[in-house]
Write a protein that holds these residues in place. Structure first.
Motif, mmCIF file in Angstrom:
data_model
loop_
_atom_site.group_PDB
_atom_site.id
_atom_site.type_symbol
_atom_site.label_atom_id
_atom_site.label_comp_id
_atom_site.label_asym_id
_atom_site.label_seq_id
_atom_site.Cartn_x
_atom_site.Cartn_y
_atom_site.Cartn_z
ATOM 1 N N THR B 65 1.982 36.145 11.127
ATOM 2 C CA THR B 65 1.024 36.773 10.214
ATOM 3 C C THR B 65 -0.110 35.813 9.864
ATOM 4 O O THR B 65 -1.285 36.202 9.839
ATOM 5 N N ILE B 67 -1.222 33.326 11.645
ATOM 6 C CA ILE B 67 -2.102 33.126 12.808
ATOM 7 C C ILE B 67 -3.084 34.288 12.935
ATOM 8 O O ILE B 67 -4.290 34.089 13.164
ATOM 9 N N VAL B 68 -2.581 35.520 12.751
ATOM 10 C CA VAL B 68 -3.463 36.691 12.849
ATOM 11 C C VAL B 68 -4.536 36.645 11.761
ATOM 12 O O VAL B 68 -5.740 36.828 12.028
ATOM 13 N N ALA B 69 -4.099 36.375 10.521
ATOM 14 C CA ALA B 69 -5.061 36.340 9.419
ATOM 15 C C ALA B 69 -6.085 35.221 9.633
ATOM 16 O O ALA B 69 -7.285 35.411 9.371
ATOM 17 N N THR B 71 -7.148 33.992 12.459
ATOM 18 C CA THR B 71 -8.091 34.372 13.511
ATOM 19 C C THR B 71 -9.165 35.308 12.958
ATOM 20 O O THR B 71 -10.358 35.167 13.271
#
Lengths: 179, 101
Positions: B65, B67-69, B71
């Motif tokens: 989560t 890493i996604v946020a 990015t």
């Protein structure tokens, strides 16, 4: 032997991170960031977080680097980092003090590793944390909008006229000359 | 010293270097780079916490989560930086400040 691998990877990651911070050229900084991402993903793989390592390598070292290089190609190579506002020795002292305190508080209390062989990442992500998976979907939508913003109206080039007031431009003139 | 101790030290050092970068950086794009470095240390610490706490899968899912946020934050921040460069002609943070006094 196992410790030597961890120490080598860790020192490489910290060295690349430091070079990314102090690099004058933004492109060098971005490439060092990609190196940090690759080394961190190897560390994650060695720790057993295989899925996280794959995502970190593909997104952190791949997609984000491409986005950075694209943004740099839009704003131009002259966008170099300038001198620091805060004195560097003061910044180093503050950071070393804080990092030392964090390490001192955390290091002696690190317990031995325990494994939960029952719960899989799939179950943890999709069943126990279903709410923030939806938040992630919303975040990805925001990312798509961000990419559209990155691509929007870039035809004017870096030589576009600033929109700030004339007095502000005059106030900034000596700084630009000094550079 | 176990490998997990070494990873903890690496995470703390990465956080320290990234905070130092945040203090001395005044270029918008460089600041996004430094934020990415900060999140690398956080991801390492999250996976480490999951491993030593006996809830590895939970730590891994939170790391995904993050890493996604991160990015998305990088993409939006880069878009803003590009627009700032096109409108103000500079990426220097004091140079784009319009507040006086």
């Amino acid at each position: 032997m196992e410790n030597a691998v961890y120490i080598t990877l860790g020192l490489g990651a910290v060295f690349c991170a430091y070079r990314a911070v102090i690099a004058v050229r933004l492109l060098s900084s971005m490439l060092y960031l990609a190196c940090v991402s690759a080394l961190v993903s190897i560390l994650l793989y060695l720790m057993g977080a295989i899925e996280v390592a794959v995502i970190e390598l593909s997104v952190g070292a791949g997609l984000v680097t491409v986005l950075f290089v694209y943004a740099l190609s839009v704003v131009g190579e002259d966008a170099r980092d300038l001198l620091s506002v805060i004195p560097k020795p003061l910044a180093w002292f503050t950071i070393l003090l804080v990092a030392g305190l964090v390490a001192w508080l955390t290091f002696p209390t690190l317990p031995r590793p325990a494994q939960d062989g029952i719960l899989s990442l799939k179950e943890a992500l999709w069943q126990r944390r279903a709410l923030d998976v939806w938040v992630q979907i919303a975040l990805i939508f925001s990312g798509v909008m961000g990419v559209l913003g990155l691509l929007a109206d870039t035809g004017r080039g870096p030589a576009a006229q600033p929109l700030e007031p004339k007095s502000a431009r005059i106030a900034h003139q000596p700084e630009e000359d000094a550079e | 010293m176990t490998p997990l101790d070494i990873v903890l030290l690496v995470a703390v050092l990465l956080l320290g270097v990234a905070f130092y970068g945040l203090l001395i950086t005044r270029n918008l794009i460089k600041m996004v780079v430094v934020l990415q470095l900060l999140v690398k240390g956080v991801v390492l610490a999250l996976v480490l916490a999951g491993n030593v706490g006996g809830r590895a899968a939970l730590g891994h899912s939170i790391a995904v989560t993050v890493i996604v946020a991160d990015t998305v934050v990088a993409v939006v921040a880069l878009a803003l930086a590009v627009q700032v460069r096109l409108r103000f002609g500079t990426l220097d943070i004091p140079g784009i400040s319009s507040l006086k006094g």
